[in-house]
Design a protein around this motif. Structure first.
Motif, short mmCIF file in Angstrom:
data_model
loop_
_atom_site.label_atom_id
_atom_site.label_comp_id
_atom_site.label_asym_id
_atom_site.label_seq_id
_atom_site.Cartn_x
_atom_site.Cartn_y
_atom_site.Cartn_z
N MET A 192 0.98 -1.34 0.04
CA MET A 192 -0.11 -0.14 -0.11
C MET A 192 1.03 1.09 -0.10
O MET A 192 1.53 1.25 0.91
CB MET A 192 -0.94 -0.06 1.27
CG MET A 192 -1.83 -1.28 1.28
SD MET A 192 -2.84 -1.53 0.12
CE MET A 192 -3.92 -0.01 0.30
N ILE A 218 -0.73 -1.09 -4.71
CA ILE A 218 -1.81 0.00 -4.83
C ILE A 218 -1.52 1.31 -4.15
O ILE A 218 -0.88 1.17 -3.01
CB ILE A 218 -3.27 -0.83 -3.68
CG1 ILE A 218 -3.36 -2.39 -4.28
CG2 ILE A 218 -4.06 0.30 -3.73
CD1 ILE A 218 -4.68 -2.80 -3.62
N TYR A 221 -5.43 1.59 -7.21
CA TYR A 221 -5.12 2.90 -6.11
C TYR A 221 -6.50 3.02 -5.55
O TYR A 221 -7.62 2.53 -5.94
CB TYR A 221 -4.99 4.13 -7.15
CG TYR A 221 -6.29 4.49 -7.86
CD1 TYR A 221 -7.08 5.46 -7.37
CD2 TYR A 221 -6.05 4.03 -9.29
CE1 TYR A 221 -8.02 5.75 -8.45
CE2 TYR A 221 -7.29 4.36 -10.06
CZ TYR A 221 -8.09 5.39 -9.57
OH TYR A 221 -9.19 5.69 -10.40
N ILE A 222 -6.26 3.70 -4.38
CA ILE A 222 -7.55 3.83 -3.79
C ILE A 222 -7.26 5.57 -3.28
O ILE A 222 -6.21 6.11 -3.31
CB ILE A 222 -7.65 3.30 -2.18
CG1 ILE A 222 -6.27 3.34 -1.61
CG2 ILE A 222 -7.76 1.75 -2.58
CD1 ILE A 222 -6.29 2.56 -0.16
N LYS A 223 -8.23 6.35 -3.10
CA LYS A 223 -8.26 7.69 -2.90
C LYS A 223 -8.53 8.11 -1.36
O LYS A 223 -9.43 7.26 -0.79
CB LYS A 223 -9.43 8.41 -3.68
CG LYS A 223 -9.07 8.39 -5.20
CD LYS A 223 -10.07 9.18 -5.99
CE LYS A 223 -9.63 9.44 -7.36
NZ LYS A 223 -10.79 9.98 -8.23
N LYS A 224 -7.79 8.88 -0.97
CA LYS A 224 -7.83 9.50 0.46
C LYS A 224 -8.76 10.56 0.49
O LYS A 224 -8.94 11.30 -0.41
CB LYS A 224 -6.51 10.15 0.93
CG LYS A 224 -5.31 9.20 1.13
CD LYS A 224 -4.19 9.85 1.46
CE LYS A 224 -2.70 8.99 1.52
NZ LYS A 224 -1.68 9.81 1.70
N GLN A 247 -12.18 -3.76 -0.99
CA GLN A 247 -12.47 -4.09 -2.35
C GLN A 247 -11.48 -3.82 -3.35
O GLN A 247 -11.06 -5.01 -4.37
CB GLN A 247 -13.60 -3.18 -2.85
CG GLN A 247 -14.39 -3.21 -4.06
CD GLN A 247 -15.29 -2.27 -4.34
OE1 GLN A 247 -15.67 -1.43 -3.71
NE2 GLN A 247 -16.17 -2.74 -5.40
N GLU A 248 -10.50 -2.89 -3.08
CA GLU A 248 -9.22 -2.80 -4.21
C GLU A 248 -8.35 -3.69 -4.16
O GLU A 248 -7.73 -4.30 -4.99
CB GLU A 248 -8.92 -1.14 -3.99
CG GLU A 248 -7.84 -0.90 -4.96
CD GLU A 248 -8.26 -0.79 -6.33
OE1 GLU A 248 -7.41 -0.92 -7.35
OE2 GLU A 248 -9.64 -0.73 -6.62
N SER A 303 -13.63 0.22 0.64
CA SER A 303 -13.16 0.64 -0.46
C SER A 303 -11.77 0.02 -0.66
O SER A 303 -11.13 -0.51 -1.64
CB SER A 303 -13.19 1.94 -0.79
OG SER A 303 -12.42 2.82 0.08
N VAL A 304 -10.86 0.12 0.59
CA VAL A 304 -9.69 -0.51 0.53
C VAL A 304 -9.67 -2.14 0.41
O VAL A 304 -8.98 -2.54 -0.59
CB VAL A 304 -9.04 -0.25 2.06
CG1 VAL A 304 -7.68 -1.00 2.17
CG2 VAL A 304 -8.86 1.51 2.39
N PHE A 325 -9.97 7.21 2.75
CA PHE A 325 -10.51 6.19 2.37
C PHE A 325 -11.40 5.54 3.49
O PHE A 325 -11.18 5.70 4.75
CB PHE A 325 -9.61 5.20 1.55
CG PHE A 325 -8.28 5.01 2.18
CD1 PHE A 325 -7.14 5.86 1.74
CD2 PHE A 325 -7.96 4.59 3.47
CE1 PHE A 325 -5.78 5.84 2.15
CE2 PHE A 325 -6.52 4.48 4.08
CZ PHE A 325 -5.62 5.27 3.45
N CYS A 379 -1.91 4.88 -2.64
CA CYS A 379 -3.13 5.70 -2.27
C CYS A 379 -2.64 7.23 -2.36
O CYS A 379 -1.74 7.81 -2.31
CB CYS A 379 -2.35 5.69 -0.55
SG CYS A 379 -2.57 4.01 0.11
#
Length: 119
Positions: free
Chosen positions: A51, A78, A100-103, A112-113, A109-110, A105, A80
């Motif tokens: 991450m 992934i 990727y995940i957007k802050k 799931q990604e 959602s974490v 978060f 962030c």
């Protein structure tokens, strides 16, 4: 499926938040606060997933991801990212990021990604 995860972020708060989200289902094998530490810890611990924050001192997440995936093309990273970093996100994908995940978060959602990236 429990994964070994390396958390990389220059913010103590963000590392703590990610650790809390991940520890229930996964094993956090290390934490780094910059890209140099990230590459070293990746090579030492060979985690299933990283991450990775994009914006960090010394070596940013894009540079660290590029170095990690150059040495291990199968690496799962992934990113962030904060809102408004779309151009950096494109560079991260080119460097080998898997997703990727957007802050800021949330746990769903974490997770799931992670599922999407690791199958």
């Amino acid at each position: 499926m429990e994964l070994d995860v390396l958390i990389v972020d220059d913010s103590d708060f963000m590392r703590d938040l990610l650790r809390e989200i991940l520890e229930e289902d996964h094993d956090v094998v290390g934490e780094a606060e910059n890209g140099v530490e990230a590459v070293e810890l990746y090579q030492e611990s060979e985690p299933d997933l990283v991450m990775m924050d994009i914006t960090m001192p010394i070596r940013n997440g894009i540079e660290a991801t590029d170095e990690i995936t150059s040495g291990d093309p199968a690496a799962n990273v992934i990113m962030c990212t904060s809102v408004g970093q779309e151009e950096k996100m494109k560079s991260a994908i080119k460097a080998g990021a898997s997703g990727y995940i957007k802050k800021p978060f949330q746990k769903p959602s974490v997770l799931q990604e992670i599922q999407k990236v690791t199958g």
